[in-house]
Scaffold this active site. Structure first.
Site, PDB file in Angstrom:
ATOM      1  N   GLY A   1     -40.315  57.627 -44.310  1.00  0.00           N
ATOM      2  CA  GLY A   1     -39.455  57.396 -45.457  1.00  0.00           C
ATOM      3  C   GLY A   1     -40.036  56.428 -46.473  1.00  0.00           C
TER       4      GLY A   1
ATOM      5  N   GLU B   1     -55.237  69.363 -39.364  1.00  0.00           N
ATOM      6  CA  GLU B   1     -54.849  69.617 -37.977  1.00  0.00           C
ATOM      7  C   GLU B   1     -53.635  68.793 -37.588  1.00  0.00           C
ATOM      8  OE1 GLU B   1     -54.827  71.212 -34.145  1.00  0.00           O
ATOM      9  OE2 GLU B   1     -55.940  71.890 -35.896  1.00  0.00           O
TER      10      GLU B   1
ATOM     11  N   GLU C   1     -43.585  66.334 -30.319  1.00  0.00           N
ATOM     12  CA  GLU C   1     -43.538  67.796 -30.202  1.00  0.00           C
ATOM     13  C   GLU C   1     -43.275  68.255 -28.773  1.00  0.00           C
ATOM     14  OE1 GLU C   1     -47.166  69.200 -32.017  1.00  0.00           O
ATOM     15  OE2 GLU C   1     -46.429  68.730 -34.037  1.00  0.00           O
TER      16      GLU C   1
ATOM     17  N   ILE D   1     -45.641  57.353 -46.904  1.00  0.00           N
ATOM     18  CA  ILE D   1     -46.964  57.297 -46.282  1.00  0.00           C
ATOM     19  C   ILE D   1     -47.516  58.704 -46.056  1.00  0.00           C
ATOM     20  CG2 ILE D   1     -48.248  56.572 -44.221  1.00  0.00           C
ATOM     21  CD1 ILE D   1     -46.116  54.241 -44.043  1.00  0.00           C
ATOM     22  N   GLY D   2     -46.683  59.607 -45.540  1.00  0.00           N
ATOM     23  CA  GLY D   2     -47.119  60.991 -45.348  1.00  0.00           C
ATOM     24  C   GLY D   2     -47.506  61.644 -46.663  1.00  0.00           C
ATOM     25  N   SER D   3     -46.721  61.404 -47.700  1.00  0.00           N
ATOM     26  CA  SER D   3     -47.035  61.945 -49.021  1.00  0.00           C
ATOM     27  C   SER D   3     -48.348  61.375 -49.543  1.00  0.00           C
ATOM     28  CB  SER D   3     -45.915  61.637 -50.015  1.00  0.00           C
ATOM     29  OG  SER D   3     -44.730  62.302 -49.653  1.00  0.00           O
TER      30      SER D   3
ATOM     31  N   ASN E   1     -39.198  72.606 -36.608  1.00  0.00           N
ATOM     32  CA  ASN E   1     -39.259  71.307 -37.272  1.00  0.00           C
ATOM     33  C   ASN E   1     -38.711  71.407 -38.702  1.00  0.00           C
ATOM     34  OD1 ASN E   1     -39.874  68.752 -38.182  1.00  0.00           O
ATOM     35  ND2 ASN E   1     -41.927  68.731 -37.288  1.00  0.00           N
TER      36      ASN E   1
ATOM     37  N   TYR F   1     -42.073  69.698 -46.730  1.00  0.00           N
ATOM     38  CA  TYR F   1     -43.224  70.400 -47.293  1.00  0.00           C
ATOM     39  C   TYR F   1     -42.809  71.303 -48.447  1.00  0.00           C
ATOM     40  CZ  TYR F   1     -45.696  68.812 -43.092  1.00  0.00           C
ATOM     41  OH  TYR F   1     -46.256  68.052 -42.098  1.00  0.00           O
TER      42      TYR F   1
END
Length: 178
Positions: free
Chosen positions: A113, A103, A46, A116-118, A144, A151
């Site tokens: 890809g 946060e 960021e 993992i985030g999901s 972003n 999302y």
């Protein structure tokens, strides 16, 4: 997940991309260094690394407290950390129910890809629902676009009409003195 142990993850995680299964577990004070590393990597992404004041030591102390100010989940493949989610409780006066405020969610580029985030978002959703929560909230930087598209693909509402506000530093001190 009761946030006590390690949970193997199926569903959104693409196991074909790794020989090892993805697991998600609750972070402990022993994870302070990896959490700090992920925080710094996210801040660098960021372009705000100079803003990180937290240290591994402060995170360790906070996670060791009787009432830690935050919780975190660590995603691992073969015992190696591959992402994290740092969150804390919030409350909706409109629903009259608790929720979770996410946060930070971060997966290093080398592991993106793979779902993992999901998987972390799915686990946080289960935690929120398990605690009687009405929602899971977070923010995304307006520049972003890849994250915004991601999302929105999950049917998350990007609340473009709500603007975050913050008092910090001298402004926070001044307000406290009024």
């Amino acid at each position: 997940m009761a946030l006590g142990g390690t949970t193997p993850v199926a569903g959104l995680y693409n196991a074909r991309m790794s020989e090892e299964p993805l697991t998600i577990r609750k972070a402990t004070s022993a994870d302070a260094a990896i959490i700090h590393e992920f925080i710094c990597e996210l801040a660098a992404y960021e372009d705000a690394l100079e803003s990180v004041e937290a240290t591994a030591e402060t995170l360790h102390v906070q996670l060791s407290a009787a009432r830690p100010p935050f919780e975190a989940l660590i995603a691992e493949i073969g015992g190696d950390p591959v992402g994290f989610a740092l969150f804390f409780a919030n409350y909706s006066t409109w629903t009259g129910r608790p929720g979770i405020y996410l946060e930070d969610l971060f997966v290093p580029e080398s592991n993106r890809g793979k779902g993992i985030g999901s998987a972390l978002l799915a686990e946080l959703s289960r935690v929120s629902l398990g605690r009687g929560g009405a929602r899971l909230d977070w923010q995304v930087l307006d520049w972003n676009e890849p994250s915004i598209r991601y999302y929105e693909s999950l049917d998350a509402k990007v609340l473009r009409s709500w603007l975050p506000c913050r008092l910090e530093g001298a402004a926070l001190t001044t307000m406290a003195q009024r």
